[in-house]
Design a protein around this motif. Structure first.
Motif, PDB file in Angstrom:
ATOM      1  N   ALA A  39      -7.367 -11.551   7.614  1.00  0.00           N
ATOM      2  CA  ALA A  39      -6.229 -10.623   7.528  1.00  0.00           C
ATOM      3  C   ALA A  39      -5.824 -10.427   6.067  1.00  0.00           C
ATOM      4  O   ALA A  39      -5.590  -9.299   5.622  1.00  0.00           O
ATOM      5  CB  ALA A  39      -5.057 -11.151   8.360  1.00  0.00           C
ATOM      6  N   PHE A  40      -5.767 -11.531   5.285  1.00  0.00           N
ATOM      7  CA  PHE A  40      -5.410 -11.413   3.858  1.00  0.00           C
ATOM      8  C   PHE A  40      -6.458 -10.603   3.102  1.00  0.00           C
ATOM      9  O   PHE A  40      -6.128  -9.792   2.248  1.00  0.00           O
ATOM     10  CB  PHE A  40      -5.263 -12.800   3.217  1.00  0.00           C
ATOM     11  CG  PHE A  40      -4.002 -13.533   3.604  1.00  0.00           C
ATOM     12  CD1 PHE A  40      -2.759 -12.933   3.455  1.00  0.00           C
ATOM     13  CD2 PHE A  40      -4.051 -14.835   4.088  1.00  0.00           C
ATOM     14  CE1 PHE A  40      -1.588 -13.618   3.792  1.00  0.00           C
ATOM     15  CE2 PHE A  40      -2.893 -15.520   4.432  1.00  0.00           C
ATOM     16  CZ  PHE A  40      -1.656 -14.914   4.284  1.00  0.00           C
ATOM     17  N   SER A  41      -7.718 -10.846   3.436  1.00  0.00           N
ATOM     18  CA  SER A  41      -8.784 -10.127   2.754  1.00  0.00           C
ATOM     19  C   SER A  41      -8.679  -8.617   3.031  1.00  0.00           C
ATOM     20  O   SER A  41      -8.825  -7.781   2.129  1.00  0.00           O
ATOM     21  CB  SER A  41     -10.115 -10.707   3.237  1.00  0.00           C
ATOM     22  OG  SER A  41     -11.167  -9.925   2.810  1.00  0.00           O
ATOM     23  N   MET A  42      -8.373  -8.262   4.261  1.00  0.00           N
ATOM     24  CA  MET A  42      -8.210  -6.841   4.601  1.00  0.00           C
ATOM     25  C   MET A  42      -6.962  -6.256   3.949  1.00  0.00           C
ATOM     26  O   MET A  42      -6.955  -5.096   3.520  1.00  0.00           O
ATOM     27  CB  MET A  42      -8.171  -6.672   6.118  1.00  0.00           C
ATOM     28  CG  MET A  42      -9.515  -6.934   6.740  1.00  0.00           C
ATOM     29  SD  MET A  42      -9.506  -6.646   8.511  1.00  0.00           S
ATOM     30  CE  MET A  42      -9.468  -4.869   8.544  1.00  0.00           C
ATOM     31  N   LEU A  43      -5.908  -7.079   3.858  1.00  0.00           N
ATOM     32  CA  LEU A  43      -4.697  -6.609   3.159  1.00  0.00           C
ATOM     33  C   LEU A  43      -5.050  -6.236   1.726  1.00  0.00           C
ATOM     34  O   LEU A  43      -4.622  -5.204   1.207  1.00  0.00           O
ATOM     35  CB  LEU A  43      -3.653  -7.733   3.119  1.00  0.00           C
ATOM     36  CG  LEU A  43      -2.579  -7.743   4.197  1.00  0.00           C
ATOM     37  CD1 LEU A  43      -1.769  -9.031   4.109  1.00  0.00           C
ATOM     38  CD2 LEU A  43      -1.674  -6.527   4.106  1.00  0.00           C
ATOM     39  N   SER A  44      -5.832  -7.106   1.104  1.00  0.00           N
ATOM     40  CA  SER A  44      -6.231  -6.888  -0.268  1.00  0.00           C
ATOM     41  C   SER A  44      -7.041  -5.582  -0.399  1.00  0.00           C
ATOM     42  O   SER A  44      -6.800  -4.771  -1.292  1.00  0.00           O
ATOM     43  CB  SER A  44      -7.042  -8.108  -0.694  1.00  0.00           C
ATOM     44  OG  SER A  44      -7.385  -8.027  -2.016  1.00  0.00           O
ATOM     45  N   THR A  45      -7.973  -5.380   0.533  1.00  0.00           N
ATOM     46  CA  THR A  45      -8.792  -4.157   0.526  1.00  0.00           C
ATOM     47  C   THR A  45      -7.909  -2.912   0.643  1.00  0.00           C
ATOM     48  O   THR A  45      -8.059  -1.956  -0.127  1.00  0.00           O
ATOM     49  CB  THR A  45      -9.780  -4.172   1.720  1.00  0.00           C
ATOM     50  OG1 THR A  45     -10.594  -5.324   1.602  1.00  0.00           O
ATOM     51  CG2 THR A  45     -10.644  -2.922   1.751  1.00  0.00           C
ATOM     52  N   HIS A  46      -6.972  -2.952   1.589  1.00  0.00           N
ATOM     53  CA  HIS A  46      -6.163  -1.745   1.817  1.00  0.00           C
ATOM     54  C   HIS A  46      -5.122  -1.530   0.720  1.00  0.00           C
ATOM     55  O   HIS A  46      -4.758  -0.388   0.429  1.00  0.00           O
ATOM     56  CB  HIS A  46      -5.548  -1.790   3.218  1.00  0.00           C
ATOM     57  CG  HIS A  46      -6.565  -1.495   4.279  1.00  0.00           C
ATOM     58  ND1 HIS A  46      -6.856  -0.220   4.700  1.00  0.00           N
ATOM     59  CD2 HIS A  46      -7.423  -2.319   4.938  1.00  0.00           C
ATOM     60  CE1 HIS A  46      -7.832  -0.277   5.601  1.00  0.00           C
ATOM     61  NE2 HIS A  46      -8.189  -1.532   5.760  1.00  0.00           N
ATOM     62  N   MET A  47      -4.656  -2.612   0.088  1.00  0.00           N
ATOM     63  CA  MET A  47      -3.766  -2.447  -1.071  1.00  0.00           C
ATOM     64  C   MET A  47      -4.561  -1.814  -2.228  1.00  0.00           C
ATOM     65  O   MET A  47      -4.060  -0.925  -2.915  1.00  0.00           O
ATOM     66  CB  MET A  47      -3.190  -3.802  -1.519  1.00  0.00           C
ATOM     67  CG  MET A  47      -2.047  -4.323  -0.683  1.00  0.00           C
ATOM     68  SD  MET A  47      -0.587  -3.255  -0.675  1.00  0.00           S
ATOM     69  CE  MET A  47       0.046  -3.501  -2.344  1.00  0.00           C
ATOM     70  N   SER A  48      -5.805  -2.257  -2.416  1.00  0.00           N
ATOM     71  CA  SER A  48      -6.637  -1.719  -3.502  1.00  0.00           C
ATOM     72  C   SER A  48      -6.879  -0.222  -3.341  1.00  0.00           C
ATOM     73  O   SER A  48      -7.005   0.497  -4.326  1.00  0.00           O
ATOM     74  CB  SER A  48      -7.994  -2.406  -3.557  1.00  0.00           C
ATOM     75  OG  SER A  48      -7.823  -3.772  -3.729  1.00  0.00           O
ATOM     76  N   ARG A  49      -6.965   0.224  -2.095  1.00  0.00           N
ATOM     77  CA  ARG A  49      -7.206   1.654  -1.857  1.00  0.00           C
ATOM     78  C   ARG A  49      -6.085   2.533  -2.379  1.00  0.00           C
ATOM     79  O   ARG A  49      -6.272   3.731  -2.566  1.00  0.00           O
ATOM     80  CB  ARG A  49      -7.404   1.922  -0.363  1.00  0.00           C
ATOM     81  CG  ARG A  49      -8.758   1.443   0.071  1.00  0.00           C
ATOM     82  CD  ARG A  49      -9.075   1.858   1.478  1.00  0.00           C
ATOM     83  NE  ARG A  49     -10.293   1.175   1.886  1.00  0.00           N
ATOM     84  CZ  ARG A  49     -10.756   1.133   3.104  1.00  0.00           C
ATOM     85  NH1 ARG A  49     -10.105   1.746   4.070  1.00  0.00           N
ATOM     86  NH2 ARG A  49     -11.878   0.499   3.375  1.00  0.00           N
TER      87      ARG A  49
END
Ligand code: HEC
Length: 152
Positions: A39-49
């Protein structure tokens, strides 16, 4: 009266069942750890977008930003149930998460409130509001990491 005591009896019988099913949502501690890290890793991906939009490198596509922020909002609710008892000790989660549960909860709530603001900013379609709200979200990620995530 009789009805009421039946209801009470049913509540007493059902409560432990409900609790055990809530706690059994992860078969093994490793599954919970993998879940929260994902979940944290996906949060990071979507914040980067959001970055290219915030930096003005791409046009502000309000619909795309809103869709991305909706994913962030959902993800922001997910990691916390995976910090149950028995899941400490083998990941980057610091022991303070359990010894200072109130502080960890407060950091979560601050973060989730910042994501609600991010969502409002995305709805407003105003880039400067989005920049400021995204900055606040990033700061609340960092604030929690500073206290509760071990550096590798
Ligand atoms: C309330 C605390 C808290 C907040 C808020 C928080 N994190 Fe974390 N984060 C953690 C903890 C604790 C870990 C370590 C989890 C573990 O290894 O079990 C972690 C781990 C991570 C990881 C590593 C995941 C992995 O694959 O091991 C990333 C990436 C990350 N966080 C990104 C973010 C981003 C981006 C945000 C904000 C959008 C955020 N976090 C908000 C506590 C938080």
């Amino acid at each position: 009266m009789k009805k009421l005591s039946l209801v009470l009896a049913a509540t007493v019988v059902c409560a432990p069942l409900w609790m055990s099913s809530a706690q059994a949502q992860f078969a093994k501690p490793e599954d919970a750890i993998k879940y929260r890290q994902s979940a944290f890793s996906m949060l990071s991906t979507h914040m980067s977008r959001l970055q290219p939009v915030l930096k003005g490198q791409v046009a502000f596509d309000a619909a795309a930003v809103k869709a991305n922020v909706a994913v962030i909002q959902t993800l922001s609710t997910l990691p916390w149930s995976a910090f149950g008892a028995g899941t400490q000790g083998t990941s980057s989660a610091k022991p303070e998460i359990w010894s200072d549960a109130a502080g960890f909860k407060a950091a979560q709530q601050k973060f989730q409130a910042s994501v609600v603001q991010l969502s409002a900013a995305a709805d407003s379609g105003d880039l400067s509001k989005l920049r400021s709200a995204a900055g606040d979200v990033g700061a609340s990620c960092k604030a929690c990491h500073d206290s509760y995530r071990a550096k590798k």
